[in-house]
Enzyme design. Structure first.
Site, PDB file in Angstrom:
ATOM      1  N   GLU A 154       0.691  -2.004   4.522  1.00 55.25           N
ATOM      2  CA  GLU A 154       1.161  -0.620   4.651  1.00 55.25           C
ATOM      3  C   GLU A 154       2.622  -0.589   5.071  1.00 55.25           C
ATOM      4  OE1 GLU A 154       0.000   3.575   6.905  1.00 55.25           O
ATOM      5  OE2 GLU A 154      -1.459   1.950   6.834  1.00 55.25           O
ATOM      6  N   ALA A 213      -5.978   5.290   5.583  1.00 55.26           N
ATOM      7  CA  ALA A 213      -6.738   6.340   6.270  1.00 55.26           C
ATOM      8  C   ALA A 213      -7.961   6.778   5.468  1.00 55.26           C
ATOM      9  CB  ALA A 213      -5.840   7.543   6.587  1.00 55.26           C
ATOM     10  N   ARG A 216      -7.740  -1.846   8.706  1.00 55.15           N
ATOM     11  CA  ARG A 216      -8.915  -1.045   8.375  1.00 55.15           C
ATOM     12  C   ARG A 216      -9.570  -0.416   9.612  1.00 55.15           C
ATOM     13  NH1 ARG A 216     -13.255  -3.677   4.190  1.00 55.15           N
ATOM     14  NH2 ARG A 216     -14.058  -1.738   3.288  1.00 55.15           N
ATOM     15  N   PHE A 245      -6.001  -4.225   3.327  1.00 57.55           N
ATOM     16  CA  PHE A 245      -6.702  -3.884   4.576  1.00 57.55           C
ATOM     17  C   PHE A 245      -5.781  -3.286   5.643  1.00 57.55           C
ATOM     18  CE2 PHE A 245      -8.670  -7.823   2.825  1.00 57.55           C
ATOM     19  CZ  PHE A 245      -9.770  -7.225   2.243  1.00 57.55           C
ATOM     20  N   GLN A 260       0.816  -1.204   0.000  1.00 59.15           N
ATOM     21  CA  GLN A 260       0.000   0.000   0.000  1.00 59.15           C
ATOM     22  C   GLN A 260       0.854   1.259   0.000  1.00 59.15           C
ATOM     23  OE1 GLN A 260      -2.465  -2.126   3.393  1.00 59.15           O
ATOM     24  NE2 GLN A 260      -3.336  -0.114   3.035  1.00 59.15           N
ATOM     25  N   GLU A 316     -12.978   2.877   5.162  1.00 69.00           N
ATOM     26  CA  GLU A 316     -12.938   2.357   6.525  1.00 69.00           C
ATOM     27  C   GLU A 316     -14.234   2.526   7.312  1.00 69.00           C
ATOM     28  OE1 GLU A 316      -8.480   2.821   8.171  1.00 69.00           O
ATOM     29  OE2 GLU A 316      -9.299   4.658   7.310  1.00 69.00           O
ATOM     30  N   ARG A 339      -5.312   7.012  17.407  1.00 66.55           N
ATOM     31  CA  ARG A 339      -6.616   7.066  16.731  1.00 66.55           C
ATOM     32  C   ARG A 339      -7.696   6.363  17.554  1.00 66.55           C
ATOM     33  NH1 ARG A 339      -8.979   8.024  11.358  1.00 66.55           N
ATOM     34  NH2 ARG A 339      -7.017   8.921  10.640  1.00 66.55           N
ATOM     35  N   PHE A 388      -7.767   1.445  11.744  1.00 66.07           N
ATOM     36  CA  PHE A 388      -6.529   1.959  12.329  1.00 66.07           C
ATOM     37  C   PHE A 388      -6.694   2.393  13.782  1.00 66.07           C
ATOM     38  CE2 PHE A 388      -2.729   4.715  12.395  1.00 66.07           C
ATOM     39  CZ  PHE A 388      -1.838   3.947  11.677  1.00 66.07           C
ATOM     40  N   THR A 447      -3.504  11.283  10.679  1.00 65.67           N
ATOM     41  CA  THR A 447      -3.179  12.125  11.833  1.00 65.67           C
ATOM     42  C   THR A 447      -1.720  12.569  11.802  1.00 65.67           C
ATOM     43  OG1 THR A 447      -2.857  10.122  13.149  1.00 65.67           O
ATOM     44  CG2 THR A 447      -5.001  11.207  13.299  1.00 65.67           C
TER      45      THR A 447
END
Length: 775
Positions: free
Chosen positions: A245, A524, A355, A241, A210, A726, A323, A357, A455
């Site tokens: 990342e 995100a 997904r 998902f 990703q 998400e 988060r 996060f 964020t």
């Protein structure tokens, strides 16, 4: 009869329910994934040797038998790495490619084998002999706290008002704890990387990631090369998902290491079992809460602690636990609030993005508090939810001091409650439960408010590259990655709309760090927001050049140039788009442009716990109805009604697919998907035989999904759309609370069942037994 007064629409343009560009290839098997790429001559296959201890010192490692095994060409350890033995995404140097000195989780890579075939590499990797000196392992939140609560990163604290005073003065007060399990990504295409060496030490890596730019930087870091020597390409992933990342870094780095060392293409693809053992997952949490409330169910003050099992390294645990705190309010206003995170280090695989996060875990804490209040006061949980929704001035500030300016949750919930006939069905369910001895039913309605933006503010940027060729066809490249979610289709629709050309004239190309540099992760829920705006900027730059050229050539004012479907009106004449492009080329007008976008207005000061970290919020609501067998704990989700907003949807068909898929994946997390480690720190649920994702038969027999209409984004996003990747995942909270409602019926709803997640049949049965015993 067609409406002759209706405006012309571009075929496949924005807002059309266009099919995913690769849908026909997905179902026919024609979509090319990395393992489908024709293998280059001389390709070597790689496999990882994994640690068999959760926490131990490496006394000795004998790889003689590995090197002597049939087909083996080379064995790589940390000593073979020319650069840094680290793929940490946050620069903490705590994520080694290969462990040295100490093993910190069961399944940690120790070495890699290169062989002529994958089977030979896999067999040889099992032949390593490692002598360990065991060290006590910390495997969960309780053990981490007992061992001194070592953290992988700095915790976050959010505060507004005086929570302690509000709790002390509240007419009612209760405390509780909720345990929330993790989740494996279970992407269809596992982790994989194919590295091809080039001249001058360069390397091209096809990575299922990703975040191509991060893989580029990590490969360069490991090889001791500048980033311009590494090109990362991603055409598509078979699901991600969040699990690709940061987790793709290791596999790409090992493949690139072998390719550059051997001068041959190298591919690394682990088995599903090893993939699950060696890669991070959704964080499991222990949530402690202390809430004070009045007779009407209004929250007066609340104090949360969110403790997470983060694993052996930081990875993304800092922003994930941040988060979680950002979403400890969900849709509810807390007059006085205090919340802290506790990102705990454990000797388990380092947990990572997934997904939502951290947002889903944060919301579960909020919904448990609402449920506790409802049971304590004997009220319908919906009534308590509505009493605590964010409102106007004085009730519109989050725990992190951002104003909630686009609050549509109350209207969505009211609309859904009416359309799903919630009140009448709840009464009917209670009547049924009074006479049913074994089967009990439950119903719940839960809302979602999810913040959209990274964020980490610097990630909120994107680039794109657009070429228009002389035949009028368009080449599109952007920094986002396609993992099945339809991002490429949406961005192509944006470009087609800008030029007013048929979508079929826009060619989607593989994401490449050689075309668009310094990209942000596709995560995100910001893929369309960021990359759509960047691609639109590039397309509009070219369109403005074409318009300026047309005005000058035909001697008309610029405002008399208008782009219409397939053509351009210039004064009182119309020119086919392709003809204008050819004329512009002959006049030496540039037909290529880059585009860039950065999200406005956002800012965040982590030290003070204040800011405006989210550009906007996405909202939705769901009603779930379930039936449980009180003798076995087995259950069915019988009906689900969803109302979700997508702003002005870029593609209603793709957005509906995301809503449906997100809900089912969230339902799996909260019901059947249970991760289980044994006392030695070994993951025992590492295959479909033991790890249960939802099946087609688990989909509710009645599944009503609607996208809210007439709710455009108040912020100037791409065509006033909203993110939809998400937020729908959290709609599945309604299933957990419907199960809780059914369980509570065995004691006539007098006690909150405090049902933890995942609510497996065993947990449901245990809760029924516990409540009956207590009664």
């Amino acid at each position: 009869m067609p409406d002759i007064g209706a405006p012309e629409r571009v075929p496949g343009g924005v807002a059309s329910a266009t099919a995913h560009d690769s849908a026909h290839k997905h179902v026919s098997g024609a979509a090319v994934y990395i393992d489908d790429i024709a293998e280059p001559a001389g390709l070597v296959h790689l496999y990882l040797g994994l640690a068999e201890r959760a926490h131990a010192r490496i006394v000795a490692m004998d790889l003689t038998a590995v090197r002597a095994a049939e087909g083996v060409l080379a064995v790589f350890t940390a000593a073979d790495i020319p650069g840094e033995n680290d793929v940490s995404p946050v620069g903490r140097r705590d994520d080694p490619v290969f462990a040295t000195g100490t093993v910190t989780f069961h399944g940690q890579p120790l070495f890699a084998v290169a062989a002529a075939t994958r089977a030979e590499a896999r067999r040889a990797a099992r032949l390593g002999r490692v002598e360990y000196a065991d060290v006590p392992a910390v495997l969960d939140v309780a053990a981490a706290r007992a061992a001194g609560a070592a953290l992988v990163c700095d915790p976050l604290r959010l505060a507004r008002g005086d929570a302690a005073a509000a709790l002390a003065a509240a007419p009612h007060r209760l405390q509780g704890r909720m345990e929330v399990g993790g989740q494996d990504h279970f992407y269809l295409e596992g982790q994989i990387a194919l590295a091809i060496p080039g001249e001058d030490g360069d390397v091209t890596v096809h990575s299922s990631t990703q975040h191509p730019s991060e893989v580029q930087h990590m490969v360069a870091h490991v090889l001791g090369l500048p980033s311009n020597a590494v090109t990362v390409e991603v055409r598509r992933m078979g699901g991600a998902f969040g699990g690709k990342e940061t987790q793709a870094n290791l596999f790409a780095a090992v493949a690139a290491l072998a390719a550059t060392k051997l001068g041959r293409a190298a591919k690394l693809r682990p088995d599903r079992d090893d993939d699950m053992v060696a890669t991070g997952k959704r964080h499991d949490f222990v949530i402690d809460y202390d809430v004070g409330f009045d007779d009407d169910g209004h929250v007066l003050g609340v104090d949360f602690t969110y403790a997470a099992r983060c694993g052996n390294s930081a990875d993304l645990s800092g922003p994930v636990t941040d988060r979680a705190l950002f979403h400890c309010d969900n849709c509810y206003y807390y007059p006085h609030v205090h919340a802290t995170s506790e990102p705990l280090r454990t000797n388990t695989v380092s947990n990572t993005a997934f997904r939502g996060f951290g947002g889903p875990q944060g919301m579960l804490g909020a919904e448990r508090v609402i449920e506790e209040i409802a049971f304590a006061l004997g009220k319908d949980p919906l009534e308590v939810r509505q009493a605590n929704f964010y409102g106007g001035p004085g009730r519109d500030v989050t725990p992190y001091h951002q104003m909630v300016a686009d609050n549509v949750a109350p209207a969505l919930v009211d609309s859904l409650a009416r359309s799903a006939n919630y009140a009448a069905r709840r009464d009917a369910i209670r009547a049924f439960n009074r006479t049913s001895r074994v089967i009990r039913r439950g119903i719940a309605i839960t809302p979602v408010k999810f913040g959209i933006s990274f964020t980490a503010t610097h990630y909120n940027q994107a680039g794109a590259l657009v070429h228009v060729y002389t035949d009028g066809s368009v080449h599109l490249n952007h920094g986002g990655t396609e993992m099945g979610q339809g991002l490429n289709t949406k961005v192509a629709q944006v470009v087609a709309e800008a030029f007013q050309i048929d979508l079929r004239r826009v060619k989607i190309t593989a994401t490449s760090t050689g075309k668009v540099p310094n990209t942000s992760a596709t995560a995100a829920s910001s893929g369309s927001d960021l990359n759509g705006m960047a691609a639109q900027a590039a397309a509009l730059t070219i369109r403005e050049r074409l318009a300026r050229f047309a005005a000058e050539k035909h001697g008309v004012p610029p405002e008399q140039v208008a782009f219409l479907p397939g053509r351009v009106r210039v004064g009182n004449q119309e020119i086919a788009f392709v003809d204008l492009v050819k004329q512009a080329y002959m006049a030496r007008v540039q037909l290529s442009a880059t585009g860039f976008y950065r999200t406005p207005t956002i800012h965040w000061d982590r030290a003070s716990g204040k800011g405006h970290p989210f550009y906007y919020f996405a909202y939705g609501a769901a009603v779930a109805e379930v039936a449980i067998d009180t003798l076995t704990g087995e259950y069915r989700v019988e009906r689900v009604d969803i109302l979700h907003e997508a702003g002005n949807s870029l593609n209603p068909a793709i957005d509906r697919g995301q809503i449906e898929g997100g809900f089912i994946q969230g339902m799996g997390w909260l019901t059947t998907e249970e991760l289980w480690w044994d006392g030695a720190g070994r993951l025992r649920t590492h295959a479909p035989s033991t790890y249960k994702i939802p099946l087609l038969s688990d989909v509710p027999s009645v599944f009503n999904v609607r996208i809210a209409e007439g709710v455009a984004n108040r912020e100037p996003t791409i065509h006033r759309s909203k993110a939809v990747g998400e937020p729908p995942f959290m709609l599945a909270m309604s299933v957990l609370h419907a199960l809780s409602d059914a369980v509570a019926s065995v004691v006539d709803y007098r006690v909150c069942p405090r049902l933890d997640a995942p609510a497996t049949p065993e947990r449901v049965l245990a809760a029924v037994t516990r409540l009956r015993a207590g009664a």
